[in-house]
Scaffold this active site. Structure first.
Site, short mmCIF file in Angstrom:
data_model
loop_
_atom_site.label_atom_id
_atom_site.label_comp_id
_atom_site.label_asym_id
_atom_site.label_seq_id
_atom_site.Cartn_x
_atom_site.Cartn_y
_atom_site.Cartn_z
CG HIS A 111 17.05 10.68 -8.89
ND1 HIS A 111 16.67 11.63 -9.59
CD2 HIS A 111 15.98 10.14 -8.30
CE1 HIS A 111 15.18 11.90 -9.44
NE2 HIS A 111 14.77 11.03 -8.69
CD GLU B 229 15.29 15.13 -2.83
OE1 GLU B 229 14.11 14.35 -3.25
OE2 GLU B 229 15.95 15.51 -3.78
CD GLN C 170 15.63 11.49 -4.79
OE1 GLN C 170 14.81 10.74 -5.12
NE2 GLN C 170 15.67 12.77 -5.50
CG HIS D 131 11.21 7.71 -7.93
ND1 HIS D 131 11.10 8.17 -6.63
CD2 HIS D 131 11.92 8.74 -8.39
CE1 HIS D 131 11.85 9.24 -6.28
NE2 HIS D 131 12.18 9.60 -7.43
CD GLU E 10 11.70 12.78 -9.74
OE1 GLU E 10 12.15 12.03 -9.04
OE2 GLU E 10 11.58 13.95 -9.42
CO CO Z 1 13.27 11.55 -7.67
#
Ligand code: CO
Length: 137
Positions: free
Chosen positions: A12, A48, A59, A83, A133
């Protein structure tokens, strides 16, 4: 260097937003996007909405409280890219490989993420200025 490629997919792209409903509405009007999954992650202080794009997600992420990392990011830099989630088969192995390559982990060990995933965050310093992540489904 790892023996094989550790990344399997972009899981994502996370975008910090002030108003989750407004962001979802924009993505619906602009792209005809539908929300595949929506979740409040209490431990991270975020809500989210995941918009599916092929096998990846956009996301859209909003803070649920003032001490949330998303609240702090928006306070500092405004809304925007927060991120990138890299999908991996084995979060621990990916974390170990990143640390061996000189990256600084934020999470010392993999932990539960949204959608029942296992995740670990890597600090942008030492990772090309990108908050990463690692996401294991
Ligand atoms: Co994330």
């Amino acid at each position: 260097m790892p023996d094989e490629l550790i990344l399997t997919e972009i899981d994502h792209v996370a975008i910090a937003v002030r108003d989750l409903d407004a962001a979802v509405d924009f993505y619906q009007r602009a792209f005809g996007a539908t929300v595949a999954h929506r979740e409040i992650v209490d431990s991270d202080g975020v809500e989210e909405a995941l918009v599916k794009v092929a096998d990846s997600y956009i996301q859209l992420t909003a803070a649920t409280r003032d001490d949330s990392p998303i609240a702090k990011a928006i306070e500092k830099r405004g809304e925007g890219l927060h991120h990138i989630g890299y999908r991996v088969d084995d979060c621990q192995a990916a974390l170990d490989a990143m640390v061996a390559a000189g990256a600084t982990p934020i999470d010392k060990a993999p932990r539960p993420g949204s959608r029942g995933t296992t995740v670990a965050f890597i600090h942008p310093k030492g990772a090309c200025g990108t908050l990463i992540e690692l996401v294991q489904e």
